[in-house]
Design a protein around this motif. Structure first.
Motif, PDB file in Angstrom:
ATOM      1  N   LEU A  99       0.828  -1.206   0.000  1.00  0.00           N
ATOM      2  CA  LEU A  99       0.000   0.000   0.000  1.00  0.00           C
ATOM      3  C   LEU A  99       0.858   1.249   0.000  1.00  0.00           C
ATOM      4  O   LEU A  99       0.626   2.188  -0.778  1.00  0.00           O
ATOM      5  CB  LEU A  99      -0.921  -0.006   1.222  1.00  0.00           C
ATOM      6  CG  LEU A  99      -1.762   1.251   1.459  1.00  0.00           C
ATOM      7  CD1 LEU A  99      -2.715   1.466   0.297  1.00  0.00           C
ATOM      8  CD2 LEU A  99      -2.521   1.151   2.766  1.00  0.00           C
ATOM      9  N   ALA A 100       1.863   1.284   0.878  1.00  0.00           N
ATOM     10  CA  ALA A 100       2.739   2.460   0.951  1.00  0.00           C
ATOM     11  C   ALA A 100       3.475   2.668  -0.368  1.00  0.00           C
ATOM     12  O   ALA A 100       3.613   3.796  -0.857  1.00  0.00           O
ATOM     13  CB  ALA A 100       3.729   2.297   2.100  1.00  0.00           C
ATOM     14  N   MET A 103       1.041   4.095  -3.074  1.00  0.00           N
ATOM     15  CA  MET A 103       0.746   5.505  -2.852  1.00  0.00           C
ATOM     16  C   MET A 103       1.948   6.383  -3.193  1.00  0.00           C
ATOM     17  O   MET A 103       1.807   7.460  -3.778  1.00  0.00           O
ATOM     18  CB  MET A 103       0.325   5.717  -1.395  1.00  0.00           C
ATOM     19  CG  MET A 103      -1.065   5.215  -1.077  1.00  0.00           C
ATOM     20  SD  MET A 103      -2.313   6.110  -2.046  1.00  0.00           S
ATOM     21  CE  MET A 103      -3.814   5.277  -1.507  1.00  0.00           C
ATOM     22  N   ALA A 119      -4.820  10.341  -5.148  1.00  0.00           N
ATOM     23  CA  ALA A 119      -4.125   9.412  -4.251  1.00  0.00           C
ATOM     24  C   ALA A 119      -4.025   9.994  -2.846  1.00  0.00           C
ATOM     25  O   ALA A 119      -4.244   9.293  -1.851  1.00  0.00           O
ATOM     26  CB  ALA A 119      -2.734   9.097  -4.797  1.00  0.00           C
ATOM     27  N   GLN A 120      -3.713  11.277  -2.764  1.00  0.00           N
ATOM     28  CA  GLN A 120      -3.622  11.926  -1.458  1.00  0.00           C
ATOM     29  C   GLN A 120      -4.995  11.976  -0.791  1.00  0.00           C
ATOM     30  O   GLN A 120      -5.116  11.737   0.421  1.00  0.00           O
ATOM     31  CB  GLN A 120      -3.057  13.335  -1.603  1.00  0.00           C
ATOM     32  CG  GLN A 120      -2.902  14.066  -0.273  1.00  0.00           C
ATOM     33  CD  GLN A 120      -2.291  15.443  -0.441  1.00  0.00           C
ATOM     34  OE1 GLN A 120      -1.976  15.863  -1.556  1.00  0.00           O
ATOM     35  NE2 GLN A 120      -2.132  16.150   0.657  1.00  0.00           N
ATOM     36  N   ARG A 122      -7.589   9.938  -1.238  1.00  0.00           N
ATOM     37  CA  ARG A 122      -8.019   8.610  -0.807  1.00  0.00           C
ATOM     38  C   ARG A 122      -7.213   8.134   0.395  1.00  0.00           C
ATOM     39  O   ARG A 122      -7.753   7.467   1.283  1.00  0.00           O
ATOM     40  CB  ARG A 122      -7.871   7.615  -1.960  1.00  0.00           C
ATOM     41  CG  ARG A 122      -8.827   7.874  -3.115  1.00  0.00           C
ATOM     42  CD  ARG A 122      -8.880   6.711  -4.068  1.00  0.00           C
ATOM     43  NE  ARG A 122      -9.749   6.993  -5.203  1.00  0.00           N
ATOM     44  CZ  ARG A 122     -10.087   6.089  -6.115  1.00  0.00           C
ATOM     45  NH1 ARG A 122      -9.628   4.848  -6.016  1.00  0.00           N
ATOM     46  NH2 ARG A 122     -10.869   6.419  -7.118  1.00  0.00           N
ATOM     47  N   TYR A 123      -5.939   8.462   0.409  1.00  0.00           N
ATOM     48  CA  TYR A 123      -5.124   8.058   1.555  1.00  0.00           C
ATOM     49  C   TYR A 123      -5.583   8.773   2.818  1.00  0.00           C
ATOM     50  O   TYR A 123      -5.623   8.174   3.900  1.00  0.00           O
ATOM     51  CB  TYR A 123      -3.651   8.366   1.281  1.00  0.00           C
ATOM     52  CG  TYR A 123      -2.731   7.825   2.346  1.00  0.00           C
ATOM     53  CD1 TYR A 123      -2.360   6.492   2.352  1.00  0.00           C
ATOM     54  CD2 TYR A 123      -2.243   8.654   3.354  1.00  0.00           C
ATOM     55  CE1 TYR A 123      -1.522   5.982   3.330  1.00  0.00           C
ATOM     56  CE2 TYR A 123      -1.414   8.153   4.344  1.00  0.00           C
ATOM     57  CZ  TYR A 123      -1.055   6.817   4.319  1.00  0.00           C
ATOM     58  OH  TYR A 123      -0.233   6.329   5.305  1.00  0.00           O
ATOM     59  N   GLU A 124      -5.936  10.054   2.682  1.00  0.00           N
ATOM     60  CA  GLU A 124      -6.422  10.804   3.833  1.00  0.00           C
ATOM     61  C   GLU A 124      -7.745  10.230   4.330  1.00  0.00           C
ATOM     62  O   GLU A 124      -7.975  10.110   5.532  1.00  0.00           O
ATOM     63  CB  GLU A 124      -6.598  12.278   3.458  1.00  0.00           C
ATOM     64  CG  GLU A 124      -7.133  13.173   4.572  1.00  0.00           C
ATOM     65  CD  GLU A 124      -6.195  13.277   5.761  1.00  0.00           C
ATOM     66  OE1 GLU A 124      -6.651  13.675   6.842  1.00  0.00           O
ATOM     67  OE2 GLU A 124      -4.995  12.949   5.615  1.00  0.00           O
ATOM     68  N   ARG A 127      -7.008   7.103   6.156  1.00  0.00           N
ATOM     69  CA  ARG A 127      -6.448   7.398   7.481  1.00  0.00           C
ATOM     70  C   ARG A 127      -7.562   7.722   8.473  1.00  0.00           C
ATOM     71  O   ARG A 127      -7.557   7.235   9.612  1.00  0.00           O
ATOM     72  CB  ARG A 127      -5.474   8.564   7.388  1.00  0.00           C
ATOM     73  CG  ARG A 127      -4.804   8.910   8.725  1.00  0.00           C
ATOM     74  CD  ARG A 127      -3.964  10.166   8.601  1.00  0.00           C
ATOM     75  NE  ARG A 127      -4.780  11.332   8.337  1.00  0.00           N
ATOM     76  CZ  ARG A 127      -5.416  12.010   9.299  1.00  0.00           C
ATOM     77  NH1 ARG A 127      -5.352  11.607  10.562  1.00  0.00           N
ATOM     78  NH2 ARG A 127      -6.131  13.079   8.994  1.00  0.00           N
TER      79      ARG A 127
END
Length: 290
Positions: A99-100, A103, A119-120, A122-124, A127
């Motif tokens: 995953l890391a 991203m 991407a940012q 969806r990652y947020e 989180r």
């Protein structure tokens, strides 16, 4: 050939520049400040003749060495922290690095595009959802009912519920007639057959024939049903909720039109205690046919 050599030289320069930027980005800020101060001190000592050239160089090298040592310790601490975090379920260990990496590739290879921005985002979002899960909560859209129905199907001893029947744009009892409402009532019937004690309180603005029929239907099935007229308790207690065996709870977050916009299932002790107090206050004020 000359053009290819020039292109390779430019690519090499870009790679070196990118490598330097990546090195700086991954170096501890304290170490960067220390290296900068060490170089500045060395130059100052040399230009001011406060020390010989060799002494200035040694002072700078000593400061850089200490700074790099601090950076090394910080890196080691981060690696230890990551190893501790990854000491968990196999599926977490297997997918975290993937995953890391995905991203990072999305952010670096597509920098400045909508892909990187998405991407940012969806990652947020991931989180925030992970933080809620860590608190013992599952938050879903209003049309997703797997937690409400699933917890009812696995309930063992007791189900307490509070239902608000208020005039709204979607109709007073439309939820009970919906597909979700029918599936929920079927899960209630299954729980009653298992011997689960169900207590439900209806808070209503007016007693209609439809509501009376619903109450009698649930009482006939074996549920303990109470009625609570609007205005008897504080409006802050007008919450649609369910409690299972005193260990988990569900709460509906309503929209301005009186429809469920978000479902929250929780095993968080604070949430369970809060909704238990709400139910007890309403249950004590309601009228039952015992």
């Amino acid at each position: 050939m000359v053009r290819d050599m020039a292109r390779e030289r430019i690519r090499g320069q870009g790679s070196s520049s990118g490598g330097f930027v990546r090195l700086v980005a991954h170096t501890d800020p304290v170490a960067l400040v220390g290296i900068t101060l060490s170089i500045t001190l060395s130059i100052t000592l040399d230009l001011s003749n406060a020390a010989s050239g060799v002494e200035s160089l040694l002072a700078g090298l000593m400061g850089i060495t200490i700074s790099l040592l601090v950076d090394s310790l910080a890196r080691a601490e981060r690696r230890f922290h990551l190893r501790t975090l990854l000491d968990g379920p196999p599926w977490l260990v297997r997918t975290t690095t993937e995953l890391a990496g995905a991203m990072r590739d999305a952010a670096e290879q597509h920098a400045g595009t909508r892909v990187a921005a998405e991407a940012q985002r969806r990652y947020e979002q991931f989180r925030l959802e992970a933080e809620q899960l860590a608190e013992g909560r599952i938050i879903r859209r209003g049309d997703e009912d797997e937690d409400l129905i699933g917890a009812t199907r696995t309930c063992v001893q007791r189900l307490d519920a509070l239902t608000n029947v208020m005039p709204r744009a979607s109709g007073e009892l439309s939820w009970w007639r919906s597909e979700i409402g029918r599936r929920y009532w079927e899960a209630n019937l299954e729980a009653l057959q298992r011997g689960v004690q169900i207590t439900r309180v209806f808070i209503y603005a007016r007693m209609s024939d439809e509501l009376s029929a619903l109450v009698e239907k649930q009482r006939a099935a074996g549920a303990r049903v109470g009625l609570l007229p609007y205005g008897v308790v504080s409006p802050q207690l007008h919450v649609n909720l369910a409690l299972w065996d005193g260990s988990s709870c569900w709460e509906a977050h309503m929209t301005a039109h009186g429809e469920i916009g978000e479902n929250q299932f929780s095993v968080n002790r604070t949430d369970v205690n809060r909704l238990t107090r709400v139910f007890d206050l309403c249950s004590n004020a309601a009228t039952f046919q015992d």
